[in-house]
Every structure is written in C-alpha cells, then in structure tokens.
Enzyme design. Structure first.
Site, PDB file in Angstrom:
ATOM      1  N   ARG A  54      -1.764  -1.495  -4.405  1.00  0.00           N
ATOM      2  CA  ARG A  54      -2.575  -0.775  -4.390  1.00  0.00           C
ATOM      3  C   ARG A  54      -2.788   0.399  -5.447  1.00  0.00           C
ATOM      4  NH1 ARG A  54      -5.234   1.499   0.343  1.00  0.00           N
ATOM      5  NH2 ARG A  54      -7.191   3.030  -0.116  1.00  0.00           N
TER       6      ARG A  54
ATOM      7  N   ASN B 187       0.529  -1.187  -0.401  1.00  0.00           N
ATOM      8  CA  ASN B 187       0.291  -0.171  -0.275  1.00  0.00           C
ATOM      9  C   ASN B 187       0.354   0.867   0.104  1.00  0.00           C
ATOM     10  OD1 ASN B 187      -2.135   1.808   0.074  1.00  0.00           O
ATOM     11  ND2 ASN B 187      -2.817   0.457   2.151  1.00  0.00           N
TER      12      ASN B 187
ATOM     13  N   ARG C   2      -8.278  18.707   2.597  1.00  0.00           N
ATOM     14  CA  ARG C   2      -8.350  18.585   0.711  1.00  0.00           C
ATOM     15  C   ARG C   2      -9.600  19.191   1.423  1.00  0.00           C
ATOM     16  NH1 ARG C   2      -8.604  12.733  -1.139  1.00  0.00           N
ATOM     17  NH2 ARG C   2      -7.951  12.157   0.735  1.00  0.00           N
TER      18      ARG C   2
ATOM     19  N   HIS D 251     -11.877   5.360  -2.743  1.00  0.00           N
ATOM     20  CA  HIS D 251     -11.816   4.598  -1.542  1.00  0.00           C
ATOM     21  C   HIS D 251     -12.978   3.039  -2.234  1.00  0.00           C
ATOM     22  CE1 HIS D 251     -11.995   8.201   1.237  1.00  0.00           C
ATOM     23  NE2 HIS D 251     -10.865   6.754   0.653  1.00  0.00           N
TER      24      HIS D 251
ATOM     25  N   GLU E 102      -8.784  -3.355   4.096  1.00  0.00           N
ATOM     26  CA  GLU E 102      -9.037  -2.931   2.679  1.00  0.00           C
ATOM     27  C   GLU E 102      -7.275  -3.925   2.050  1.00  0.00           C
ATOM     28  OE1 GLU E 102      -7.419   0.980   3.160  1.00  0.00           O
ATOM     29  OE2 GLU E 102      -8.829   1.572   2.152  1.00  0.00           O
TER      30      GLU E 102
END
Ligand code: ADP
Length: 404
Positions: free
Chosen positions: A89, A7, A240, A178, A384
């Site tokens: 990923r 990741n 963000r 996501h 994940e």
C-alpha cells in the site's frame, strides 16, 4: 496461489497472507513499535508467536517473516514459490497512477516525488517495499495506491481556485484518499445489486474511522471526495482538523509565533476529535464523556455528524441525487449513534434510517434504511486487504489490474 499484502502505517507494518483460491486469510501479523525496537506478533492456524526485531532494518523484518509462513506451528505454505506476489500500500501516486502498478525501479522513482505529501507514511512505505523486493526476489511486487480511484474526478472538482501556474508547476490539486476502501465498497455494492459495475447508480460512500473521508461515486467512478491534495482536508478526524480557513492558520502562525512544522503538527496530530473535545481521538471515549455531560465532547459529536451531513448533501447536489449511502470504517461500521446523528433530518434527500435495523445490523454488512426510503442506506465493513490482493494477483497473471 498466495498473495502477501503489506499495509505500512506510520508506527506499524501490518501484513496478511491470502490464499487466492478462496480469498481466505491464512496468516496475519503486525510489526509494531515497541520502544526503540519493533515487535512482531504473528498468527496462523490459531497460534500466535511474538518476538522483538530491530525496526531500523527493514530487510531484517522482511526476512524474519518468511520462516513464520514456512516452518513450525504457524506453517501455512510448503515453499516460498506458493507466494506469487506482494501487494504494497502506498498513499499517493499522483496523476499518472490511476491504478495499481508493478513496483519496478522506474515506478518507485516516479512515486518518490510525492513523499512530501505524506511525509509520515510514504518514506516507510517505500523503504519497506524496497526491502521486500530484495528479500522476496522471485515474487512480483505490486504498488496499490490509496489515491488512485479519485483520478476520475472532473477538472472542476479537482482544481483549486489558486493561480493555475501552481497546478502546472507543482501539480497542486485534489487527489483524494481512502481509494482502496472506496473501491471495495463500490465493488461490494455492485455485487449486492447483481451488477458487474455501478452503471446508473449514485453512491455516497462514507469511510469514517480515525481518518475519515466521503466520496461521491457515479456510475462506478469517483466524481468528488472530501480529502484533497493531502489527507488533511475535508471532514474532521481523530486528530486531523479537516478543512479550516487558511487565513485562520496564517493568523495563528503569526501571533503564536509558529513554524510551518509546528502548524503541520497541530493540524495533523492535535486537532479534530482530540483538539475540540480535549478528551481523546477515539470516538468511543468521546461518546462516554458526552454521556457524562462533557459539553466539548458533545459538540465534537455534533460537529462530526453535521460535517458528514453537509458533505452528503453537497454530493447529492453534485450527482443530482443519491441512490445508495454506505457507511464503513471504525466509526461508520460500529457506531449506531453516529450513523443515527448523520442520517437524522435528511428526509429532504430521501434518506430515512430504520432505527431498529441500524441497531440490529451494527458491525455487519446489511441494509439499514426504512423500506420506503428513497435512498438505500448500507453498512459495508471494508476489506482493504482483499482489494489489494486482487490487484496484485491480476498484475501477477495479466500484468495489470482487471477490475475498477
Ligand atoms: P483507521 O482509520 O486507523 O483504520 P478505524 O477505521 O479502525 O481507524 O477507526 C477508528 C475509529 O473507530 C476510532 O475513533 C474508534 O473509536 C472508532 N470505533 C471503533 N469501534 C467502535 C465502536 N464499537 N463504537 C464506536 N466507535 C468505534
């Protein structure tokens, strides 16, 4: 058989070695920035080792990890053949990448065209994946996209109301992100309900962390989501902005004399929780400041909950109802108060939070709605890595993923 899950983020490379027999994590580590260099922190069998490496040379990082799995007090496999595949990923795979794929030269070339959409993450993700392909030369390499599950959105949800030629020429459309977390949440809800898929279920999944997005998932398929062409859109986040009137940005650029790069920097790194509160990008610090009476911290919390509420309401409209509302991610799993704020005064939608369960069940998988609530509310701690490992294991055995 073991799968190594990679990741890669903007400032760290995290990895987990997973034994697929029982899906247990047998070793994990992170290579994080340490000044100009990197530092590997690796743990297995209750032991932790730390050492410095050069961050600029990805092949060396990949090579340094191997002995940690094979030798010494952190040894967990007898030889490298026990690692069958690696799962990498990658933020975005565009319109052709609806599921995980093998990391062939041809596929990597196809993915490279999307680098501009995630300029901080994608170059490192692809560079490290390529380095691993050279170092782990006998293993299968899978690319797992964070945008994949949203390709099921209908045109009316993914098209932007700008001249159609820009969609045709540049592929500008909503992709959503996501995906790996939403797939885990959907799979877990299906398991809890004793179903093989989510047929007949309208799920709103909230992944709320330092990056946040919400997805409307109907019959197991994403029909809408808050992030857009890039992960900047939708609900406000740690740093963000989420959705802002584009004209306001054009105005700012003009009167503050800002370049595209400067506007991008402000929207990605100086906005959201940090920008509004002036305190931090971390929701825990904002809660603490709000408790001390800091007005901007207080309004930051209110804005986040209000935006989440509005998206949940709009997805109830999009799906003609909601059966399950799921919370995940750092804030979604851990913040009793934020879940409370979001679910407050949502009885109209059939959303009724049980305050005691919300408190007692914090950080654990479980149902937190009142027994009479029309909508079931769940905390689903995301995983994940296991979703990525399952895809890579499927690609190793069958050539392609076998589950949604
Ligand atoms: P990322 O998107 O980088 O994976 P995470 O999912 O780890 O981020 O979420 C980070 C966010 O979760 C931060 O805003 C942090 O404050 C929040 N968070 C983590 N633990 C808690 C907690 N116990 N209570 C409230 N918020 C928390």
């Amino acid at each position: 058989m073991h799968i190594l899950v990679i990741n890669t983020g903007s400032s760290s490379i995290k990895y987990q070695l997973i034994n697929m027999e029982d899906e247990s994590v047998v070793a994990k580590g992170v290579c994080e920035r340490n000044g100009a260099d990197g530092r590997i922190i690796h743990s297995a069998k209750g032991k932790t080792v730390k050492f410095d490496v050069s961050l600029s040379d990805y092949k060396t990082i990949a090579k340094k990890i191997i002995p940690l799995f094979l030798e010494g007090e952190t040894a967990v496999v007898g030889n490298l053949d026990e690692i069958g595949a690696l799962a990498h990923r990658v933020s975005i795979g565009g319109e052709l990448a609806g599921e995980s794929i093998a990391a062939t030269n041809e596929n990597i070339r196809y993915i490279e065209r999307f680098i501009d959409l995630a300029p901080i993450h994608m170059p490192v993700q692809l560079a490290f994946a390529n380095a691993c392909r050279e170092v782990f030369e006998k293993q299968v390499h899978a690319i797992v996209f964070d945008s994949a599950c949203h390709l099921t959105m209908p045109e009316k949800a993914y098209l932007y109301p700008i001249p159609y030629e820009y969609y045709e020429k540049y592929g500008i459309r909503k992709f959503g992100y996501h995906s790996i977390s939403f797939r885990y949440i959907a799979a877990r809800i299906a398991e809890i309900k004793g179903q093989t898929n989510l047929q007949g279920i309208k799920l709103v999944a909230c992944h709320l962390g330092s990056g946040s997005s919400i997805a409307a998932i109907k019959d197991g398929k994403s029909v809408d989501t808050t992030m857009g062409y890039t992960p900047l859109d939708g609900i406000m986040m740690g740093t963000r902005s989420g959705t802002v009137d584009p004209s306001a940005l054009i105005y700012l650029a003009k009167y503050e004399n800002l370049s595209f790069e400067e506007v991008t920097e402000i929207l990605n790194h100086k906005s959201g929780f940090l920008g509004v509160s002036g305190v931090s990008n971390d929701s825990r610090e904002i809660e603490a400041e709000a408790d001390k009476g800091n007005k901007r911290a207080k309004v930051t919390n209110e804005m986040f909950a209000y935006q989440a509420k509005k998206y949940i309401g709009s997805y109830a409209a999009a799906m003609n109802g909601i059966d399950i509302l799921a919370f995940s991610g750092g804030i979604g799993e851990n913040s009793v108060r934020m879940r409370e704020r979001i679910c407050k005064e949502m009885e109209f939608f059939g959303i009724e939070l049980d305050e005691k369960k919300n408190h007692d069940q914090n950080q654990m998988e479980g149902r937190i709605s009142k027994s009479g609530s029309r909508v079931e509310i769940w905390i689903i701690p995301t995983n994940e890595e296991i979703t990525m490992a399952r895809d890579a294991y499927d690609i190793l055995r069958f050539g392609k993923p076998q589950r949604p």
